[in-house]
Structures are given as structure tokens and as C-alpha cells.
Design a protein around this motif. Structure first.
Motif, PDB file in Angstrom:
ATOM      1  N   LEU A  96       0.827  -1.212   0.000  1.00  0.00           N
ATOM      2  CA  LEU A  96       0.000   0.000   0.000  1.00  0.00           C
ATOM      3  C   LEU A  96       0.861   1.260   0.000  1.00  0.00           C
ATOM      4  O   LEU A  96       0.540   2.240  -0.672  1.00  0.00           O
ATOM      5  CB  LEU A  96      -0.923  -0.022   1.238  1.00  0.00           C
ATOM      6  CG  LEU A  96      -1.782   1.210   1.466  1.00  0.00           C
ATOM      7  CD1 LEU A  96      -2.864   1.305   0.385  1.00  0.00           C
ATOM      8  CD2 LEU A  96      -2.427   1.159   2.858  1.00  0.00           C
ATOM      9  N   PRO A 130       3.979   2.655  -3.651  1.00  0.00           N
ATOM     10  CA  PRO A 130       3.962   3.603  -4.781  1.00  0.00           C
ATOM     11  C   PRO A 130       4.201   5.032  -4.298  1.00  0.00           C
ATOM     12  O   PRO A 130       3.667   5.442  -3.253  1.00  0.00           O
ATOM     13  CB  PRO A 130       2.549   3.458  -5.357  1.00  0.00           C
ATOM     14  CG  PRO A 130       2.042   2.157  -4.842  1.00  0.00           C
ATOM     15  CD  PRO A 130       2.669   1.987  -3.494  1.00  0.00           C
ATOM     16  N   THR A 175       3.101   7.766  -5.545  1.00  0.00           N
ATOM     17  CA  THR A 175       2.151   8.593  -6.304  1.00  0.00           C
ATOM     18  C   THR A 175       1.403   9.555  -5.381  1.00  0.00           C
ATOM     19  O   THR A 175       1.432   9.409  -4.157  1.00  0.00           O
ATOM     20  CB  THR A 175       1.127   7.687  -7.014  1.00  0.00           C
ATOM     21  OG1 THR A 175       0.595   6.772  -6.060  1.00  0.00           O
ATOM     22  CG2 THR A 175       1.773   6.910  -8.148  1.00  0.00           C
ATOM     23  N   VAL A 219      -2.879   6.744  -3.622  1.00  0.00           N
ATOM     24  CA  VAL A 219      -2.868   5.278  -3.754  1.00  0.00           C
ATOM     25  C   VAL A 219      -4.215   4.779  -3.233  1.00  0.00           C
ATOM     26  O   VAL A 219      -4.619   5.135  -2.118  1.00  0.00           O
ATOM     27  CB  VAL A 219      -1.733   4.628  -2.938  1.00  0.00           C
ATOM     28  CG1 VAL A 219      -1.708   3.116  -3.163  1.00  0.00           C
ATOM     29  CG2 VAL A 219      -0.384   5.253  -3.268  1.00  0.00           C
ATOM     30  N   ALA A 222      -2.140   5.365  -8.131  1.00  0.00           N
ATOM     31  CA  ALA A 222      -1.817   3.937  -8.194  1.00  0.00           C
ATOM     32  C   ALA A 222      -2.924   3.176  -7.485  1.00  0.00           C
ATOM     33  O   ALA A 222      -3.552   3.694  -6.556  1.00  0.00           O
ATOM     34  CB  ALA A 222      -0.477   3.658  -7.510  1.00  0.00           C
ATOM     35  N   GLU A 223      -3.180   1.961  -7.952  1.00  0.00           N
ATOM     36  CA  GLU A 223      -4.150   1.099  -7.277  1.00  0.00           C
ATOM     37  C   GLU A 223      -3.462  -0.196  -6.881  1.00  0.00           C
ATOM     38  O   GLU A 223      -2.625  -0.717  -7.626  1.00  0.00           O
ATOM     39  CB  GLU A 223      -5.344   0.790  -8.184  1.00  0.00           C
ATOM     40  CG  GLU A 223      -6.220   2.000  -8.385  1.00  0.00           C
ATOM     41  CD  GLU A 223      -7.617   1.656  -8.871  1.00  0.00           C
ATOM     42  OE1 GLU A 223      -8.104   0.525  -8.613  1.00  0.00           O
ATOM     43  OE2 GLU A 223      -8.217   2.532  -9.502  1.00  0.00           O
ATOM     44  N   ILE A 224      -3.829  -0.716  -5.719  1.00  0.00           N
ATOM     45  CA  ILE A 224      -3.214  -1.930  -5.200  1.00  0.00           C
ATOM     46  C   ILE A 224      -4.199  -3.088  -5.384  1.00  0.00           C
ATOM     47  O   ILE A 224      -5.299  -3.065  -4.833  1.00  0.00           O
ATOM     48  CB  ILE A 224      -2.866  -1.788  -3.695  1.00  0.00           C
ATOM     49  CG1 ILE A 224      -2.075  -0.509  -3.439  1.00  0.00           C
ATOM     50  CG2 ILE A 224      -2.105  -3.016  -3.215  1.00  0.00           C
ATOM     51  CD1 ILE A 224      -0.754  -0.423  -4.161  1.00  0.00           C
TER      52      ILE A 224
END
Ligand SMILES: Nc1nc2c(ncn2[C@@H]2O[C@H](COP(=O)(O)OP(=O)(O)OP(=O)(O)O)[C@@H](O)[C@H]2O)c(=O)[nH]1
Ligand SMILES: C[C@H](OP(=O)(O)O)C(=O)O
Length: 203
Positions: A101, A104, A106, A109, A152-154
Motif C-alpha cells: 500500500l 507507490p 504517487t 494510492v 496507483a491502485e493496489i
């Protein structure tokens, strides 16, 4: 970065009312919260737990009766958009999932939940604000896009598995090894196969 775990301390987990009475729902919510807080701590994060009412927890709890959006957006105002939010109903969370998590770099997230929610968010952007409930993952993607934030996606089953409905309890018994799984087992819940799907029964 400040990490907040918001939790309902008053009448939590109403969607589990068909299988747990009022006192049990609070105890189960406390067990899940304990799992989340301990996992965050093991990953090196000291979470601030903010509850709507008194709730038992391994770390000190701040009581604040604001709803989810006013609470989190107020904290985003206070921190200038430098905040992580991890929900309290993620008992399958692992230190590896927490590390993913925060990995990233970014502006935003997002960790999507099953069913369209947003189980965790990391914000490093002054303008990002939350809009929970409904298909909030879609709203959070839109909000990030509108403010020009990189996102960003997890994709993590453990971050995605929030426990909302009776059918979700099987996930805890099948894959959990913490307080929530122990609590369900002690309360007599067992996994059963029914109509080709897995569910739970209670002895
Ligand atoms: N501090 C705070 N936390 C909340 C509030 N509403 C929900 N939460 C927490 O946010 C997370 C996601 O909540 P939900 O699963 O939608 O709500 P819930 O109240 O736990 O369960 P239901 O009553 O079944 O909707 C959980 O960690 C809740 O404990 C709120 O008004 N204030
Ligand atoms: C708060 C809400 O949780 P859910 O009801 O999807 O579990 C959401 O993630 O938007």
C-alpha cells in the motif's frame, strides 16, 4: 505520514445483525480493529484510531462523532493532504499488504474493496478529498483525475477483503489467523459448503 483507522464504536457492523447480536457486533468489530492495528504496527506504522464511541483497542482511541467523510476530509484539511486511511474491518491484512500500500510514490494510492468500496487510501496531494459509500472507488478515481493527481491502485485480496456481510465471515475463518478468526471460532462459527458456495454456520 499520519495513518488513521476510522471505526464505528456505536452500533458497528449492522449488516451482520442477522448473525451477531449488538454486543457481539461490537466485540467482533474490536477483534478486527485489533488485527488491523497490530498489523500496521508490525509493518512500522503507528495508527491513530478514531472511533465514534468507546471501543476496546490495543492503542489509544480518539472519540470523534463525525461521520466518515467529514472526519477524513477534516483530517485531510488539517494535514494539508498528507494522510493514509485504513479501514478497521480488514482482518486479513498482512504486513506485506501494508508495505504494498505504501510502496507507490504517487499522489494518491487506492486499495479497492470487494463490492466497490475503498478499503485504504494514501494521500500525498493537498486537494484530494474523500467521498465514501456507494461505489466509492469510482468516485475516488474521478476525484484524483479531476485534480490532476497521479494514481496507483493496489490489487490485493487481503486489502480488498472487508468484512461487511454474513457471507464474508467465511473469508475470515478460511484465511485469517488473528483475533477476528479466533473470535469467530470461539463463538461457534464454522465454514460450510452450501449450494456450491462456501458460507458459515454457528454451533
Ligand atoms: N470514525 C468513523 N468510522 C466509521 C464511520 N462509519 C464507518 N466507519 C468505519 O469505516 C469502515 C467502513 O465502514 P462500513 O463497513 O461502511 O460501516 P460499518 O458501520 O462498520 O458497518 P455497517 O453498519 O454494516 O455499514 C469501518 O472501519 C467502520 O468502522 C463513522 O461515521 N465514523
Ligand atoms: C465506507 C465504505 O465502505 P463499504 O460500505 O464499501 O464497506 C466505502 O469504502 O466507501
Amino acid at each position: 505520514m499520519r495513518v488513521v483507522v476510522p471505526v464505528s464504536g456505536s452500533d458497528p457492523k449492522t449488516r451482520l445483525a442477522a448473525v451477531l447480536d449488538t454486543d457481539e457486533r461490537l466485540l467482533f468489530a474490536e477483534a478486527m480493529l485489533g488485527d488491523v492495528v497490530e498489523t500496521l504496527a508490525a509493518a512500522g506504522y503507528t495508527p491513530d484510531v478514531v472511533a465514534t464511541g468507546p471501543i476496546d483497542c490495543p492503542v489509544p482511541v480518539t472519540v470523534d462523532d463525525r461521520g466518515l467523510d467529514p472526519l477524513v476530509n477534516g483530517l485531510l484539511d488539517d494535514t494539508g493532504g498528507d494522510l493514509a486511511v485504513v479501514m478497521a474491518d480488514l482482518p486479513l491484512l498482512t504486513t506485506e499488504a501494508v508495505q504494498r500500500l505504501f510502496a507507490p510514490d504517487t499522489d494518491v494510492v487506492l486499495a479497492p474493496g470487494r463490492g466497490g468500496g475503498t478499503n485504504a487510501v494514501v494521500v500525498r496531494h493537498p486537494e484530494f478529498r474523500v467521498d465514501y459509500h456507494g461505489a466509492s472507488i469510482r468516485d475516488h478515481r474521478r476525484i484524483a483525475r479531476e485534480i490532476g493527481a497521479d494514481l496507483a491502485e493496489i490489487d490485493s485480496r487481503r486489502l480488498a477483503t472487508d468484512i461487511d456481510e454474513p457471507g464474508d465471515l467465511a473469508e475470515v475463518l478460511l484465511h485469517g489467523d488473528g483475533r477476528a478468526a479466533d473470535w469467530l471460532a470461539d463463538a461457534g462459527f464454522e465454514v460450510v459448503a452450501e449450494d456450491g458456495r462456501v458460507g458459515v454456520t454457528r454451533n
